[in-house]
Design an enzyme around this catalytic site. Structure first.
Site, PDB file in Angstrom:
ATOM      1  N   ASP A  55       2.172 -89.332 -17.572  1.00  0.00           N
ATOM      2  CA  ASP A  55       0.769 -88.948 -17.598  1.00  0.00           C
ATOM      3  C   ASP A  55       0.251 -88.969 -19.028  1.00  0.00           C
ATOM      4  OD1 ASP A  55      -1.711 -87.777 -16.912  1.00  0.00           O
ATOM      5  OD2 ASP A  55      -0.901 -85.776 -17.211  1.00  0.00           O
ATOM      6  N   TYR A  60      -4.839 -86.614 -25.594  1.00  0.00           N
ATOM      7  CA  TYR A  60      -3.517 -86.011 -25.776  1.00  0.00           C
ATOM      8  C   TYR A  60      -3.002 -86.352 -27.169  1.00  0.00           C
ATOM      9  CZ  TYR A  60      -3.010 -85.241 -20.702  1.00  0.00           C
ATOM     10  OH  TYR A  60      -3.145 -84.844 -19.417  1.00  0.00           O
TER      11      TYR A  60
END
Length: 109
Positions: A55, A60
């Site tokens: 993921d 991120y």
């Protein structure tokens, strides 16, 4: 004695793609807290344990694309076949000036 766990795989939607029941996301680790060598060791362990579902997110790792870049380098450096992996991603469309369509604007959570 610790017994290895047999990874379960599930179909992704109506596709023929089989993904591991467990995925791994690098939100708080890759690109931000860990160096590439440490990240590759974690990814190798997960892959060897049967995880093929990773993921990602543009945000991120603290800045745009850092997590994705770490996973991309690991795939290349570890010699994994891309066809056996699923790397999902998500984007916040409102961050991009080119997205003017009302349906793509950020909605409150």
């Amino acid at each position: 004695m610790v017994r290895p766990i047999q990874m379960e795989y599930r179909s992704l939607g109506s596709s023929s793609l089989k993904v591991s029941a467990m995925s791994y996301g690098g939100l708080y680790t890759f690109g931000c807290k860990l160096q590439d060598v440490e990240a590759k060791n974690i990814l190798r362990f997960l892959y060897d344990s049967g995880v093929n579902f990773f993921d990602n997110g543009e945000f991120y790792g603290g800045s745009s694309g850092r997590d994705e870049a770490v996973i991309g380098r690991a795939i290349k450096d570890l010699g994994w076949k891309r066809s056996g992996l699923c790397a999902c991603n998500k984007h916040r469309f409102s961050r991009f000036a080119c997205c003017k369509h009302p349906a793509l604007k950020e909605t409150p959570h």
